[in-house]
Scaffold this active site. Structure first.
Site: not given
Length: 292
Positions: A102, A177, A245
Site C-alpha cells: 500500500t 486502496k 502510514k
C-alpha cells in the site's frame, strides 16, 4: 512480455505477516520462487519448501520473470524500484514487476513511467484482507497499470486472492486502496466504541457481537477483528504503524483531489495516540485500548 505459466520464475520481495502466506500460495501453485527479505529468518520456512534465497533485491529481479514486492513504506518502494541498485536496473525488457505494497498513487505512476522507458511492465496491486485473507488465499487485489499486463498476471493473482479487479491506469490500484483504508479507518472507530459500549452497559460483548454482526452493522472488521478484541488478542494482522502510514497517504491524496476527509483525520489522530503509548506494533483492533 512473456506469457505467465508454471514455467515462469516469480521473485518475491517482502516476507512479512502477509507476504509469507502470499508467497506460500505461489509455491503451492507450482511456480519456481526466488525470495528476499531484510530478515532472512522470516523466509526460512519458504526456503525449506523449495524457494530459492537471493541476497538482495537486484538478484531477485535478474533471476525472475515476474517480481512481486510487498514492503513497509513508500520510501521502501522507492528505494527498491528507483534506488541506485533498484530492481528496475536488473529487470530485463519484457519482464513484469508488481508492487503489492500500500503506497502512494503518485509514486506508482512514477515507477510505471520509469519502467516503460526500460521496456518493463509494472502494476500497482495493493491488497486487502489482512493476515486471514492472505492465509486463505482470499485477498482483494486492486490493480492499476496496463490491462493486458493485468490479464497476463492473473494466474499469479488468482493464487493469492479471490476478488481481483482491474481499476484503471497506473496508480489506480493505490487510489482504490486509499478508498478502502478510508472506509476501514472510520469503521474501526465504530467497532471499538460498540464493543466498549456493550461492556460498560453490562452486556456480554460476545452475544452482542453475534447479534449485530449479521444485521445492518455488519462489516469485515466487526466479524473478524471484533472477536479478537473481546478475547484480548491485539496481535497484528495488520500493524498499527503501517495503518498510520496508509492514512497519511490517504490524507495527502485526499488533499490533492480536493476532499476534506474528516473521519479519516480523526481516526489517524487516535491511532497516533495509540502508537505514542507504545502500540505501534499491535494490530489495528488495538484501537480499543483508547476506550479503556
Amino acid at each position: 512480455m512473456k506469457p505467465v505459466g508454471t514455467d515462469t520464475t516469480v521473485g518475491f520481495i517482502g516476507i512479512g505477516v502477509m507476504g509469507k502466506s502470499m508467497a506460500s500460495h505461489l509455491l503451492e501453485g507450482g511456480f519456481s520462487l526466488n525470495v528476499y527479505n531484510r530478515t532472512k529468518d522470516k523466509a526460512k520456512e519458504l526456503i525449506k519448501r523449495g524457494a530459492h534465497w537471493c541476497d538482495n533485491p537486484g538478484k531477485v529481479a535478474s533471476d525472475s520473470d515476474v517480481v512481486i514486492t510487498i514492503v513497509g513504506y513508500p520510501s521502501d518502494v522507492e528505494q527498491i524500484y528507483l534506488g541506485d541498485d533498484g530492481i528496475l536496473h536488473h529487470l530485463s525488457p519484457g519482464n513484469i514487476a508488481v508492487d503489492m505494497t500500500t503506497s502512494s498513487p503518485q509514486l506508482a505512476a512514477r515507477i510505471y513511467h520509469k519502467a516503460r522507458e526500460k521496456g518493463v511492465a509494472v502494476l500497482d496491486a495493493p491488497v486487502s484482507g489482512g493476515d486471514i485473507g492472505a492465509k486463505e488465499g482470499k485477498l482483494s487485489i486492486m490493480v492499476g497499470g496496463d490491462e493486458d499486463v493485468f490479464n497476463a498476471v492473473m494466474p499469479i493473482f488468482s493464487l493469492m486472492g479471490k476478488n481481483i479487479v482491474y481499476q484503471g491506469s497506473a496508480g489506480s490500484g493505490q487510489h482504490c486502496k486509499m478508498a478502502n483504508q478510508i472506509a476501514i479507518a472510520s469503521t474501526m472507530l465504530g467497532v471499538c466504541e460498540s464493543i466498549r459500549y456493550a461492556e460498560k452497559a453490562g452486556l456480554d460483548p460476545g452475544t452482542v457481537l453475534e447479534t449485530i454482526a449479521s444485521g445492518a452493522a455488519a462489516s469485515w472488521s466487526l466479524s473478524n477483528l471484533g472477536p479478537r478484541i473481546i478475547n484480548g488478542n491485539f496481535e497484528p494482522g495488520f500493524y498499527v504503524k503501517h495503518f498510520i502510514k496508509d492514512m497519511r497517504i490517504a490524507l495527502e491524496s485526499s488533499e490533492e483531489i480536493g476532499l476534506s476527509a474528516k473521519g479519516l483525520a480523526l481516526a489517524k489522530s487516535m491511532y497516533e495516540e495509540l502508537a505514542e503509548q507504545g502500540g505501534e506494533n499491535f494490530g489495528t483492533q488495538a484501537l480499543y485500548k483508547n476506550y479503556l
